[in-house]
Each structure stands twice: as C-alpha cells, then as structure tokens.
Write a protein that holds these residues in place. Structure first.
Motif, short mmCIF file in Angstrom:
data_model
loop_
_atom_site.label_atom_id
_atom_site.label_comp_id
_atom_site.label_asym_id
_atom_site.label_seq_id
_atom_site.Cartn_x
_atom_site.Cartn_y
_atom_site.Cartn_z
N MET A 1 -7.14 -3.13 -5.53
CA MET A 1 -7.61 -2.53 -4.15
C MET A 1 -6.29 -2.57 -3.31
N PRO A 2 -6.02 -1.47 -2.50
CA PRO A 2 -4.59 -1.71 -1.65
C PRO A 2 -4.98 -2.59 -0.55
N GLU A 3 -3.80 -3.09 0.20
CA GLU A 3 -3.75 -3.90 1.05
C GLU A 3 -4.60 -3.22 2.26
N LEU A 4 -5.52 -3.88 2.99
CA LEU A 4 -6.25 -3.24 4.24
C LEU A 4 -5.48 -3.55 5.35
N ARG A 5 -4.77 -2.60 5.89
CA ARG A 5 -4.21 -2.62 7.30
C ARG A 5 -4.35 -1.52 7.96
N THR A 6 -4.12 -1.35 9.27
CA THR A 6 -4.04 -0.07 10.12
C THR A 6 -2.65 0.43 10.25
N TYR A 7 -2.47 1.65 9.91
CA TYR A 7 -1.27 2.33 9.87
C TYR A 7 -0.98 3.06 11.26
N ASN A 8 -0.03 2.77 11.92
CA ASN A 8 -0.08 3.49 13.23
C ASN A 8 0.86 4.62 12.99
N VAL A 129 -0.66 9.26 1.38
CA VAL A 129 -1.18 7.88 1.67
C VAL A 129 -0.30 6.80 0.80
N ASP A 130 -0.05 7.27 -0.47
CA ASP A 130 0.91 6.32 -1.18
C ASP A 130 2.27 6.10 -0.58
N ALA A 131 2.83 7.43 -0.10
CA ALA A 131 4.04 7.27 0.65
C ALA A 131 4.22 6.59 1.92
N ILE A 132 3.06 6.62 2.56
CA ILE A 132 2.83 5.75 3.65
C ILE A 132 2.90 4.32 3.48
N ARG A 133 1.95 3.97 2.43
CA ARG A 133 2.03 2.71 2.12
C ARG A 133 3.25 2.12 1.50
N LYS A 134 4.17 2.85 1.01
CA LYS A 134 5.29 2.13 0.42
C LYS A 134 6.19 2.11 1.66
#
Length: 137
Positions: A1-8, A129-134
């Motif tokens: 599961m990916p890290e749970l955080r809020t992306y602004n 979403v993958d790009a944002i998480r990276k």
C-alpha cells in the motif's frame, strides 16, 4: 500500500476547457489510497476579482506556494495561454515539481509544458498519481 498522505496540488488549466480539469479531479477523487487538496484556481474562485495582472499573479503564487506539486494539462491550448509561462516560472522559482498530463486523444501537446515538466504522465489516474507520488515534496 502506498504512503498515505495528503498531496497539495495546484492544477493549471484553461477555464475555457474546464471539462478536462473536472475529469482530472474525478481521477484524484476516485483513485484508491490517494488524498489530495486542491490549490488550483477554479473558474468561480474569487481570486478572479483581483484588480491587476500583478495582483492575480501574486494570488496564484500564494496558491502554488502551498502546493506539493504543480499539475499542468498539456493540451496545445496551454501554449497560447498568457498564464502558463507565469505559472511555470512561479513553480520553478518555488522549486515545485511539475507533472505534465497529456490530455486523452490529444494529437498535439504543449511544447513549453513538456519542456518544463519533471514527468509527463498519460491520461489515466495510475500514471498521474504515480508521477505525483514520485515528485511531491
């Protein structure tokens, strides 16, 4: 599961092509294990009442300042936007990563956006979403 955080996220888009913006926000809202906060400037935002271009630019800078990532729809219309160069410049000045999103079915995309993007993502939620998480800071 990916890290749970809020992306602004600051989502740069044309108000004349708001359907793409709305579809993109649907991607984010429906993507599993992805939480985000919208720092973009929707068409009905009171920021539009800023008196001058400088005041609007300052208001946009304030939005991008709080973003962990800038997402830009890379349709060819972006090339002709008077604001896209300002938004890219502000993102670079504030050291914010840029994710360019190629619109679905677009035969042409904005060279200025692609040249300044840290990642170019395809038109699907996994890719974006993958790009944002990276990249998100």
């Amino acid at each position: 599961m990916p890290e749970l955080r809020t992306y602004n996220l600051f989502i740069s888009h044309s108000w004349s092509y708001s359907n793409a913006y709305e579809r993109l926000t649907d991607f984010f809202n429906e993507h599993p294990y992805f939480q985000w906060k919208d720092y973009s400037v929707p068409q009905d935002d009171p920021i539009h009442n800023c008196g001058t271009d400088r005041q609007l630019e300052d208001a946009i800078r304030g939005k991008i300042l709080h973003a962990s990532c800038v997402v830009i729809l890379a349709g060819v219309y972006a090339t002709y936007s008077k604001w896209i160069n300002k938004e890219i410049r502000i993102a670079k000045e504030l050291d914010k990563p840029i994710v360019a999103v190629q619109p679905w079915g677009a035969e042409k995309t904005s060279k200025i956006v692609k040249d300044n993007a840290d990642i170019i993502a395809g038109w699907n939620s996994d890719s974006i979403v993958d790009a944002i998480r990276k990249l998100a800071k």
